[in-house]
Write a protein that holds these residues in place. Structure first.
Motif, PDB file in Angstrom:
ATOM      1  N   LEU A  72       0.845  -1.191   0.000  1.00 18.52           N
ATOM      2  CA  LEU A  72       0.000   0.000   0.000  1.00 18.52           C
ATOM      3  C   LEU A  72       0.880   1.240   0.000  1.00 18.52           C
ATOM      4  O   LEU A  72       1.893   1.288   0.682  1.00 18.52           O
ATOM      5  CB  LEU A  72      -0.918  -0.005   1.221  1.00 18.52           C
ATOM      6  CG  LEU A  72      -1.806  -1.242   1.369  1.00 18.52           C
ATOM      7  CD1 LEU A  72      -2.638  -1.148   2.639  1.00 18.52           C
ATOM      8  CD2 LEU A  72      -2.701  -1.418   0.148  1.00 18.52           C
ATOM      9  N   SER A  73       0.483   2.253  -0.737  1.00 16.90           N
ATOM     10  CA  SER A  73       1.333   3.419  -0.958  1.00 16.90           C
ATOM     11  C   SER A  73       1.505   4.270   0.295  1.00 16.90           C
ATOM     12  O   SER A  73       0.797   4.109   1.296  1.00 16.90           O
ATOM     13  CB  SER A  73       0.762   4.290  -2.081  1.00 16.90           C
ATOM     14  OG  SER A  73      -0.296   5.091  -1.598  1.00 16.90           O
ATOM     15  N   ALA A  74       2.429   5.227   0.200  1.00 17.09           N
ATOM     16  CA  ALA A  74       2.749   6.105   1.329  1.00 17.09           C
ATOM     17  C   ALA A  74       1.596   7.011   1.717  1.00 17.09           C
ATOM     18  O   ALA A  74       1.570   7.553   2.824  1.00 17.09           O
ATOM     19  CB  ALA A  74       3.969   6.960   0.977  1.00 17.09           C
ATOM     20  N   HIS A  75       0.608   7.172   0.817  1.00 13.88           N
ATOM     21  CA  HIS A  75      -0.446   8.165   1.040  1.00 13.88           C
ATOM     22  C   HIS A  75      -1.570   7.672   1.942  1.00 13.88           C
ATOM     23  O   HIS A  75      -2.435   8.456   2.331  1.00 13.88           O
ATOM     24  CB  HIS A  75      -1.023   8.594  -0.313  1.00 13.88           C
ATOM     25  CG  HIS A  75       0.028   8.994  -1.290  1.00 13.88           C
ATOM     26  ND1 HIS A  75       0.452   8.160  -2.308  1.00 13.88           N
ATOM     27  CD2 HIS A  75       0.784  10.110  -1.387  1.00 13.88           C
ATOM     28  CE1 HIS A  75       1.409   8.757  -2.993  1.00 13.88           C
ATOM     29  NE2 HIS A  75       1.631   9.935  -2.457  1.00 13.88           N
ATOM     30  N   GLY A  76      -1.571   6.387   2.269  1.00 10.04           N
ATOM     31  CA  GLY A  76      -2.608   5.849   3.138  1.00 10.04           C
ATOM     32  C   GLY A  76      -3.853   5.435   2.378  1.00 10.04           C
ATOM     33  O   GLY A  76      -4.093   5.883   1.254  1.00 10.04           O
ATOM     34  N   VAL A  77      -4.649   4.572   2.995  1.00  6.14           N
ATOM     35  CA  VAL A  77      -5.869   4.067   2.353  1.00  6.14           C
ATOM     36  C   VAL A  77      -7.012   4.052   3.356  1.00  6.14           C
ATOM     37  O   VAL A  77      -6.803   4.113   4.568  1.00  6.14           O
ATOM     38  CB  VAL A  77      -5.662   2.639   1.793  1.00  6.14           C
ATOM     39  CG1 VAL A  77      -4.580   2.621   0.731  1.00  6.14           C
ATOM     40  CG2 VAL A  77      -5.339   1.650   2.915  1.00  6.14           C
ATOM     41  N   ALA A  95       2.772   0.525   3.582  1.00  8.52           N
ATOM     42  CA  ALA A  95       3.880   1.484   3.523  1.00  8.52           C
ATOM     43  C   ALA A  95       3.407   2.916   3.781  1.00  8.52           C
ATOM     44  O   ALA A  95       4.084   3.877   3.410  1.00  8.52           O
ATOM     45  CB  ALA A  95       4.572   1.403   2.161  1.00  8.52           C
ATOM     46  N   THR A  96       2.253   3.050   4.432  1.00 12.05           N
ATOM     47  CA  THR A  96       1.734   4.384   4.734  1.00 12.05           C
ATOM     48  C   THR A  96       2.734   5.174   5.569  1.00 12.05           C
ATOM     49  O   THR A  96       3.296   4.658   6.537  1.00 12.05           O
ATOM     50  CB  THR A  96       0.404   4.282   5.508  1.00 12.05           C
ATOM     51  OG1 THR A  96      -0.543   3.572   4.719  1.00 12.05           O
ATOM     52  CG2 THR A  96      -0.147   5.664   5.826  1.00 12.05           C
ATOM     53  N   CYS A  97       2.936   6.433   5.208  1.00  7.23           N
ATOM     54  CA  CYS A  97       3.808   7.311   5.984  1.00  7.23           C
ATOM     55  C   CYS A  97       3.279   7.409   7.417  1.00  7.23           C
ATOM     56  O   CYS A  97       2.074   7.606   7.626  1.00  7.23           O
ATOM     57  CB  CYS A  97       3.838   8.700   5.346  1.00  7.23           C
ATOM     58  SG  CYS A  97       4.665   9.952   6.351  1.00  7.23           S
ATOM     59  N   PRO A  98       4.139   7.284   8.420  1.00 10.30           N
ATOM     60  CA  PRO A  98       3.680   7.370   9.815  1.00 10.30           C
ATOM     61  C   PRO A  98       2.964   8.682  10.141  1.00 10.30           C
ATOM     62  O   PRO A  98       2.070   8.708  10.994  1.00 10.30           O
ATOM     63  CB  PRO A  98       4.975   7.236  10.620  1.00 10.30           C
ATOM     64  CG  PRO A  98       5.891   6.456   9.725  1.00 10.30           C
ATOM     65  CD  PRO A  98       5.569   6.918   8.337  1.00 10.30           C
ATOM     66  N   LEU A  99       3.332   9.766   9.469  1.00 10.63           N
ATOM     67  CA  LEU A  99       2.666  11.042   9.728  1.00 10.63           C
ATOM     68  C   LEU A  99       1.237  11.035   9.191  1.00 10.63           C
ATOM     69  O   LEU A  99       0.344  11.668   9.762  1.00 10.63           O
ATOM     70  CB  LEU A  99       3.467  12.189   9.110  1.00 10.63           C
ATOM     71  CG  LEU A  99       4.863  12.396   9.707  1.00 10.63           C
ATOM     72  CD1 LEU A  99       5.596  13.509   8.966  1.00 10.63           C
ATOM     73  CD2 LEU A  99       4.779  12.719  11.191  1.00 10.63           C
TER      74      LEU A  99
END
Length: 247
Positions: A72-77, A95-99
């Motif tokens: 899964l991309s860094a942008h979240g789902v 792989a979602t960005c922690p922020l």
């Protein structure tokens, strides 16, 4: 004499590097093909390089074969993506960005506490879609000061969250409008805009007095890259977004 100045800091943020490394490690561990939902990051060069190594980019998790590995991309789902991935027995790697995850957690918490949530962001951006999915009945999108001025008051307590890749200055204007109109609005404990987004915008501002032209190297669908162009143009400096030296 012409000079070329390089902004500092510049380049990918930690969340982007983490997401790219996640796909690379998945390819090493499981071998190709590794499926990636949406672009892992909004950078055409990175996407092409990963495709060359065996990553397959899909628009929807249902396009990946049952039992496949999906990143899964860094942008979240939105939560429904995880549910559909489980139903297809996908080996899902987030792989979602922690922020971005922090914003998702805030949205769920505010919704559970009965807040009406104002999400400051850009309609259609993958991060906004994912965040909205965390509390679709509680979240309202605000894209501009004009949107903030049009909001109607209600009896529910109000809170706001933001997309992580916004213009610092424009977001501040929207937040100030919300606070003026709704003095009791609840703010995030820490600013939602990514620190890398903020410091790169400041880096551009610092160099504008010394340049006649600013070139931002990035992809057209990159929110961060577009915001840097806007920062320069707002100060009266000619700025262009380019993918590489060919442009």
């Amino acid at each position: 004499m012409r000079r070329v100045l390089l902004a500092s800091p510049r380049g990918f943020c930690a969340g982007v590097e983490r997401a790219v490394e996640t796909v690379e490690k998945a390819l090493e561990l499981y071998g190709p093909p590794v499926y990636v939902r949406k672009q892992i990051v909004h950078n055409a060069h990175v996407v092409r390089e990963l495709q060359g190594r065996g990553a397959v980019f899909v628009n929807d998790e249902r396009e990946a074969p049952e039992g496949a590995t999906l990143v899964l991309s860094a942008h979240g789902v939105e939560p429904g993506v995880f549910e559909r991935a489980v139903s297809r027995r996908l080996n899902t790697i987030d792989a979602t960005c922690p922020l971005v995850t922090k914003v998702h957690v805030q949205a769920r918490r505010y919704a559970a506490e009965g807040y009406r949530i104002i999400l400051i962001g850009h309609a259609g951006h993958e991060e906004v879609v994912g965040t909205t999915g965390e509390a679709p009945d509680a979240i309202e999108l605000v894209e501009s000061v004009a949107d903030a001025e049009r909001l109607e008051a209600s009896d529910r307590p109000l809170a706001y969250i933001t997309q992580t890749t916004l213009s610092v200055d424009e977001t501040a204007e929207i937040v100030n409008t919300l606070k003026r109109r709704f003095p009791n609005i609840r703010a995030p404990q820490r600013e939602d805009i990514c620190y890398a987004t903020s410091n790169r915008q400041w880096a551009v501002k610092e160099m504008l007095a010394e340049v006649d032209l600013l070139l931002v190297i990035g992809s057209r669908n990159s929110s961060n890259s577009n915001r840097l162009v806007e920062v320069a143009r707002a100060a009266g400096v000619v700025a262009h977004l380019i993918d590489d030296e060919s442009e």
